[in-house]
Design an enzyme around this catalytic site. Structure first.
Site, mmCIF file in Angstrom:
data_model
loop_
_atom_site.group_PDB
_atom_site.id
_atom_site.type_symbol
_atom_site.label_atom_id
_atom_site.label_comp_id
_atom_site.label_asym_id
_atom_site.label_seq_id
_atom_site.Cartn_x
_atom_site.Cartn_y
_atom_site.Cartn_z
ATOM 1 N N HIS A 122 0.856 -1.188 0.000
ATOM 2 C CA HIS A 122 0.000 0.000 0.000
ATOM 3 C C HIS A 122 0.894 1.241 0.000
ATOM 4 O O HIS A 122 1.844 1.305 0.775
ATOM 5 C CB HIS A 122 -0.867 -0.017 1.269
ATOM 6 C CG HIS A 122 -1.947 0.997 1.270
ATOM 7 N ND1 HIS A 122 -1.717 2.325 1.500
ATOM 8 C CD2 HIS A 122 -3.276 0.877 1.038
ATOM 9 C CE1 HIS A 122 -2.871 2.981 1.424
ATOM 10 N NE2 HIS A 122 -3.828 2.128 1.141
ATOM 11 N N TYR A 126 -14.809 4.487 7.088
ATOM 12 C CA TYR A 126 -15.450 3.228 6.723
ATOM 13 C C TYR A 126 -16.924 3.178 7.129
ATOM 14 O O TYR A 126 -17.410 2.172 7.637
ATOM 15 C CB TYR A 126 -14.661 2.052 7.310
ATOM 16 C CG TYR A 126 -13.298 1.912 6.653
ATOM 17 C CD1 TYR A 126 -13.163 1.253 5.441
ATOM 18 C CD2 TYR A 126 -12.165 2.498 7.217
ATOM 19 C CE1 TYR A 126 -11.924 1.152 4.822
ATOM 20 C CE2 TYR A 126 -10.929 2.409 6.604
ATOM 21 C CZ TYR A 126 -10.824 1.725 5.402
ATOM 22 O OH TYR A 126 -9.604 1.630 4.780
#
Ligand code: DNO
Length: 397
Positions: free
Chosen positions: A240, A373
């Site tokens: 990432h 989220y």
């Protein structure tokens, strides 16, 4: 691309049956209860995999199998920890889970200073204010030499802020940067930890003397050690990018730019050493041309994060709606769909994509979801990105 969703396990308020209804095909998750560095057993992996499959979904990606700090700074226990990592990979391979996201950021996983930055319409986004981050570094951590790492106008803003910051604001800033955004991603500091600042400073100290070249060497060492097990089980590792893609807190960061990514793909030139193309992280860096990077790195991308940022000048950025910002998600949908077709012609492997963070909209604000989220904002984003993907599929007919 395969439509996947980051789900935080059986404790997540967002259930797998909800996800089935909104068109999710694959799940991105981790064994969040296993402490960093410990082995993921075949039983625990199979148990979660069976659970996911009982909802008609697939466990598509592990995000993350965390890399311990001692591997990153090359502490004496690194080989033992790498051995454990290899066993976890072997167990994942045996269970048929073959796309593994990880990062190589020292100490701090992603960084934001404001988790509820308001738009005019009442929705909120995650936000990064460079001066507030500098305030945390210079005035709260009191890191030696920190002033030298910031431009003069930012240091001046820090002095201004110091006149007005209340103890509550300072507490919120610390909580945001090192607790709330970190604990749930298997970070170093967890909710309820005593003296988080002291613990955090101790972690920073571990990197004294580790510069960019050394961190690169340590990453190369790690990747070389795990490639055989990846080859054996056809596992794709996808690093990432650093979020945000800049150096922070005097720590080296090595996955920030096209040059960095080129380096890391070439250093271990194996198709199993690949990238998570996080358009959100990359687009937060003014230096990054996200579309050019997608074109350059598509063939080594094994996982895509669809998200976009607006860079606001002075080092600040905001997470944009998925149809806007510098991420150019429509073009990315084109690039990665073409790449997926090229691969399907070769070996039938699909390319998993998840929408990354959404804005908080509607009831997201009252639910204590992990920052970025929420449910409704991500569902809207999935609808938007799903529409882009459908249009691209149509174009390519
Ligand atoms: C935050 C995430 C990161 C990411 C890890 C991958 O929302 O993008 O925490 O999952 O860095 O290892």
């Amino acid at each position: 691309m395969e439509k996947t969703w980051r789900w935080f396990g059986k404790k997540d308020k967002i259930t797998l049956s909800m996800l089935r209804q909104i068109g999710v095909e694959g799940i991105v998750t981790a064994l969040h209860e296993v402490p960093n560095g410990e082995i993921w057993t075949e039983e625990a992996i199979m148990d979660l995999k069976n659970y996911i499959e009982s909802f008609g979904l697939r466990w598509s990606v592990v995000e993350s199998l965390p890399v311990c700090e001692a591997i990153k700074y090359a502490g004496p226990e690194r080989d033992k920890l790498i051995e454990n990592y290899i066993i976890s990979l072997e167990n994942l391979g045996k269970c048929g889970i073959k796309t593994i996201c990880y990062n190589f950021m020292p100490v701090l996983d992603w960084a934001r200073t404001d988790l509820k930055h308001k738009w005019d319409d009442g929705s909120t986004s995650l936000y990064f204010d460079y001066a507030r981050f500098a305030y945390f570094d210079i005035k709260i951590l009191e890191r030696e030499g920190a002033e030298k790492d910031f431009p003069a106008d930012i240091v001046a803003k820090v002095e201004e802020l110091d006149k007005t910051m209340t103890p509550e604001e300072k507490h919120d800033l610390v909580y945001t940067i090192i607790v709330k955004t970190q604990g749930f991603v298997n970070g170093n500091i967890n909710e309820g930890d005593k003296e988080p600042i002291k613990k955090f400073k101790g972690l920073l100290d571990l990197y004294k003397g580790i510069d960019k070249a050394q961190l690169r060497e340590n990453m190369k060492y790690f990747l070389n050690a795990i490639m055989p097990v990846c080859e054996k089980w056809d596992i794709n590792m996808c690093v990432h990018p650093d979020d945000p893609p800049m150096e922070v807190l005097g720590l080296p960061r090595i996955v920030r730019t096209a040059e960095d990514i080129r380096w890391m793909l070439n250093a271990v030139d194996n198709p199993h050493n690949g990238l998570t193309f996080c358009a959100g992280s990359l687009s937060a860096g003014e230096q990054n041309d996200v579309v050019a990077m997608a074109n350059e790195f598509a063939s080594r991308t094994h996982f895509v994060h669809m998200r976009s940022c607006n860079v606001l000048g002075g080092g600040n950025f905001i997470e944009a709606p998925h149809t806007g910002g510098r991420g150019h998600l429509v073009e990315l949908a084109r690039i990665f769909t073409k790449e997926e077709r090229r691969r399907n012609a070769n070996n039938g492997i699909g390319l998993p994509m998840r929408v990354d963070h959404g804005k908080d909209i509607l009831d997201d604000a009252v639910n204590d979801y992990n920052p970025g989220y929420g449910f409704y904002g991500r569902m809207l984003a999935l609808g938007l990105v799903g529409g882009m993907m459908a249009a691209v599929e149509d174009e390519l007919k």
